[in-house]
Design a protein around this motif. Structure first.
Motif, PDB file in Angstrom:
ATOM      1  N   ILE A  63       0.831  -1.191   0.000  1.00  0.00           N
ATOM      2  CA  ILE A  63       0.000   0.000   0.000  1.00  0.00           C
ATOM      3  C   ILE A  63       0.871   1.248   0.000  1.00  0.00           C
ATOM      4  N   HIS A  64       0.253   2.400  -0.203  1.00  0.00           N
ATOM      5  CA  HIS A  64       1.017   3.626  -0.389  1.00  0.00           C
ATOM      6  C   HIS A  64       0.679   4.711   0.632  1.00  0.00           C
ATOM      7  N   PHE A  65       1.703   5.461   0.952  1.00  0.00           N
ATOM      8  CA  PHE A  65       1.548   6.598   1.852  1.00  0.00           C
ATOM      9  C   PHE A  65       2.060   7.832   1.142  1.00  0.00           C
ATOM     10  N   LYS A  66       1.207   8.837   1.017  1.00  0.00           N
ATOM     11  CA  LYS A  66       1.601  10.087   0.356  1.00  0.00           C
ATOM     12  C   LYS A  66       1.707  11.202   1.380  1.00  0.00           C
ATOM     13  N   CYS A  67       2.850  11.884   1.376  1.00  0.00           N
ATOM     14  CA  CYS A  67       3.072  12.971   2.342  1.00  0.00           C
ATOM     15  C   CYS A  67       2.478  14.272   1.811  1.00  0.00           C
ATOM     16  N   PHE A  68       1.688  14.915   2.656  1.00  0.00           N
ATOM     17  CA  PHE A  68       1.070  16.183   2.276  1.00  0.00           C
ATOM     18  C   PHE A  68       2.115  17.286   2.101  1.00  0.00           C
ATOM     19  N   LYS A  69       3.217  17.183   2.859  1.00  0.00           N
ATOM     20  CA  LYS A  69       4.220  18.257   2.825  1.00  0.00           C
ATOM     21  C   LYS A  69       5.194  18.119   1.665  1.00  0.00           C
ATOM     22  N   CYS A  70       5.928  17.013   1.628  1.00  0.00           N
ATOM     23  CA  CYS A  70       6.979  16.873   0.610  1.00  0.00           C
ATOM     24  C   CYS A  70       6.462  16.200  -0.661  1.00  0.00           C
ATOM     25  N   GLY A  71       5.270  15.575  -0.582  1.00  0.00           N
ATOM     26  CA  GLY A  71       4.686  14.984  -1.775  1.00  0.00           C
ATOM     27  C   GLY A  71       5.224  13.614  -2.126  1.00  0.00           C
ATOM     28  N   ARG A  72       6.187  13.126  -1.374  1.00  0.00           N
ATOM     29  CA  ARG A  72       6.762  11.819  -1.653  1.00  0.00           C
ATOM     30  C   ARG A  72       5.727  10.706  -1.448  1.00  0.00           C
ATOM     31  N   ILE A  73       5.919   9.620  -2.188  1.00  0.00           N
ATOM     32  CA  ILE A  73       5.069   8.447  -2.008  1.00  0.00           C
ATOM     33  C   ILE A  73       5.919   7.315  -1.439  1.00  0.00           C
ATOM     34  N   TYR A  74       5.507   6.794  -0.306  1.00  0.00           N
ATOM     35  CA  TYR A  74       6.235   5.708   0.339  1.00  0.00           C
ATOM     36  C   TYR A  74       5.507   4.383   0.151  1.00  0.00           C
ATOM     37  N   ASP A  75       6.288   3.319   0.027  1.00  0.00           N
ATOM     38  CA  ASP A  75       5.716   1.978  -0.001  1.00  0.00           C
ATOM     39  C   ASP A  75       5.563   1.476   1.428  1.00  0.00           C
ATOM     40  N   ILE A  76       4.393   0.961   1.739  1.00  0.00           N
ATOM     41  CA  ILE A  76       4.164   0.368   3.050  1.00  0.00           C
ATOM     42  C   ILE A  76       3.908  -1.123   2.827  1.00  0.00           C
ATOM     43  N   GLY A  99      -0.810  11.777   4.855  1.00  0.00           N
ATOM     44  CA  GLY A  99      -0.488  12.431   6.119  1.00  0.00           C
ATOM     45  C   GLY A  99       0.862  13.105   6.058  1.00  0.00           C
ATOM     46  N   ILE A 100       1.582  13.104   7.178  1.00  0.00           N
ATOM     47  CA  ILE A 100       2.918  13.707   7.229  1.00  0.00           C
ATOM     48  C   ILE A 100       3.936  12.586   7.420  1.00  0.00           C
ATOM     49  N   CYS A 101       4.929  12.574   6.541  1.00  0.00           N
ATOM     50  CA  CYS A 101       5.890  11.475   6.561  1.00  0.00           C
ATOM     51  C   CYS A 101       6.922  11.623   7.677  1.00  0.00           C
ATOM     52  N   LYS A 102       7.622  10.544   7.918  1.00  0.00           N
ATOM     53  CA  LYS A 102       8.658  10.464   8.944  1.00  0.00           C
ATOM     54  C   LYS A 102       9.616  11.666   8.879  1.00  0.00           C
ATOM     55  N   ASN A 103      10.153  11.891   7.683  1.00  0.00           N
ATOM     56  CA  ASN A 103      11.130  12.976   7.504  1.00  0.00           C
ATOM     57  C   ASN A 103      10.556  14.337   7.837  1.00  0.00           C
ATOM     58  N   CYS A 104       9.359  14.610   7.318  1.00  0.00           N
ATOM     59  CA  CYS A 104       8.751  15.926   7.524  1.00  0.00           C
ATOM     60  C   CYS A 104       8.349  16.133   8.982  1.00  0.00           C
ATOM     61  N   LEU A 105       8.035  15.059   9.675  1.00  0.00           N
ATOM     62  CA  LEU A 105       7.709  15.163  11.101  1.00  0.00           C
ATOM     63  C   LEU A 105       8.932  15.640  11.880  1.00  0.00           C
ATOM     64  N   VAL A 106      10.087  15.105  11.545  1.00  0.00           N
ATOM     65  CA  VAL A 106      11.343  15.487  12.212  1.00  0.00           C
ATOM     66  C   VAL A 106      11.641  16.956  11.981  1.00  0.00           C
ATOM     67  N   LYS A 107      11.512  17.386  10.716  1.00  0.00           N
ATOM     68  CA  LYS A 107      11.774  18.790  10.375  1.00  0.00           C
ATOM     69  C   LYS A 107      10.850  19.721  11.145  1.00  0.00           C
ATOM     70  N   ALA A 108       9.563  19.354  11.196  1.00  0.00           N
ATOM     71  CA  ALA A 108       8.572  20.197  11.876  1.00  0.00           C
ATOM     72  C   ALA A 108       8.850  20.260  13.371  1.00  0.00           C
ATOM     73  N   GLY A 109       9.289  19.138  13.947  1.00  0.00           N
ATOM     74  CA  GLY A 109       9.555  19.083  15.376  1.00  0.00           C
ATOM     75  C   GLY A 109      10.789  19.865  15.776  1.00  0.00           C
ATOM     76  N   ALA A 110      11.739  20.038  14.879  1.00  0.00           N
ATOM     77  CA  ALA A 110      13.000  20.720  15.187  1.00  0.00           C
ATOM     78  C   ALA A 110      12.819  22.223  15.394  1.00  0.00           C
TER      79      ALA A 110
END
Ligand SMILES: [Mn+2]
Ligand SMILES: [Mn+2]
Ligand SMILES: [Zn+2]
Ligand SMILES: [Zn+2]
Lengths: 137, 137
Positions: free
Chosen positions: A87-100, A126-137
């Motif tokens: 299945i796929h996960f699309k990040c609202f922020k960076c637009g990347r598509i991840y494979d789950i 939603g918000i991907c792993k990478n973008c969550l880190v950036k937002a939290g910093a």
DNA sequence: TTACTAATTTGTAACGGTTACAAATTAATA
DNA sequence: TATTAATTTGTAACCGTTACAAATTAGTAA
């Protein structure tokens, strides 16, 4: 190491240079690219490449089952090499598509409420792993 | 009976005639229409209606959470009134979109492989009940 | 090789859904 | 009323995609 020329022949597709390179790209880069992204990526290697050829080839490959077309984005079609179901996960922020790597056996159900199910697509957003880190910093 | 004027106010949207009628339509007809379908349907009632207004309004409603935008078709966005979570089945033959009342609690999971999940869309595709009957006859 | 034919690729124009934007209209305020 | 703000409208443009004919390439038979 996959022999793409043979793979095309097995699917009844005459292996031209363009078709081999496009298939090769989709197999090597699991980035769920658009037709234009494939075109941009191969321009250097095949300077005479036409965008129409990319569109036509992606369509042919999808019809033959070599690729899968994804409708995660609103306006553009994304392609990927047809591998194991995931299945796929699309990040609202960076637009990347991840494979789950998660499967839903219950959706492989041939029949649901009287309808015959041939495909199922699961898209998380939603918000991907990478973008969550950036937002939290 | 829903008071659409009040519903709009609750979401901080000034209730103009156009906005009320568009919301009313999406609530009454669960056909997952495109912007153009909404436009066509309301033309008679509001002869001065502009397609741009429909597009803008659908966008606003979606941002405010009143509607949900679906990307089941490749090229066009479909809209529906935001009700209980359910999944969709699209027929390859007739193109209709059916609501399937099946929920996946496991996908409501706030987090999956480190990503924060905000939405999930499950799209089934195949041959619908009606088309199966026609083909069998 | 050459001539001929079929397959493939290419470039351009057009299509369809959507968006940008400025003018026109309507609603709100003083 | 006059003035201002919000909304709607119509048109043009944008962008991904497709249609289509010309150009190129590959395949085949003398
Ligand atoms: Mn994938
Ligand atoms: Mn629905
Ligand atoms: Zn991200
Ligand atoms: Zn059907």
């Amino acid at each position: 190491m996959i022999n793409f020329k043979e793979l095309l022949k097995e699917h009844g597709i005459p292996p031209s240079l363009q078709r081999i390179k496009i298939l090769e790209y989709l197999h090597n880069f699991k980035t769920h690219p658009t037709a234009d992204m494939v075109y941009q990526a191969l321009m250097d290697e095949i300077p005479t490449l036409s965008k129409t050829t990319v569109y036509n080839t992606l369509k042919t490959f999808t019809e033959k089952g070599i690729l899968v077309a994804l409708s995660i984005f609103e306006n553009e079609v994304r392609y990927e090499y047809n591998t194991e179901p995931h299945i796929h996960f699309k990040c609202f922020k960076c637009g990347r598509i991840y494979d789950i790597s998660k499967t839903f056996e219950c959706l492989k159900n041939e029949e649901i409420e009287g309808h015959k199910v041939l495909e199922h697509h699961i898209n998380l957003k939603g918000i991907c792993k990478n973008c969550l880190v950036k937002a939290g910093a």
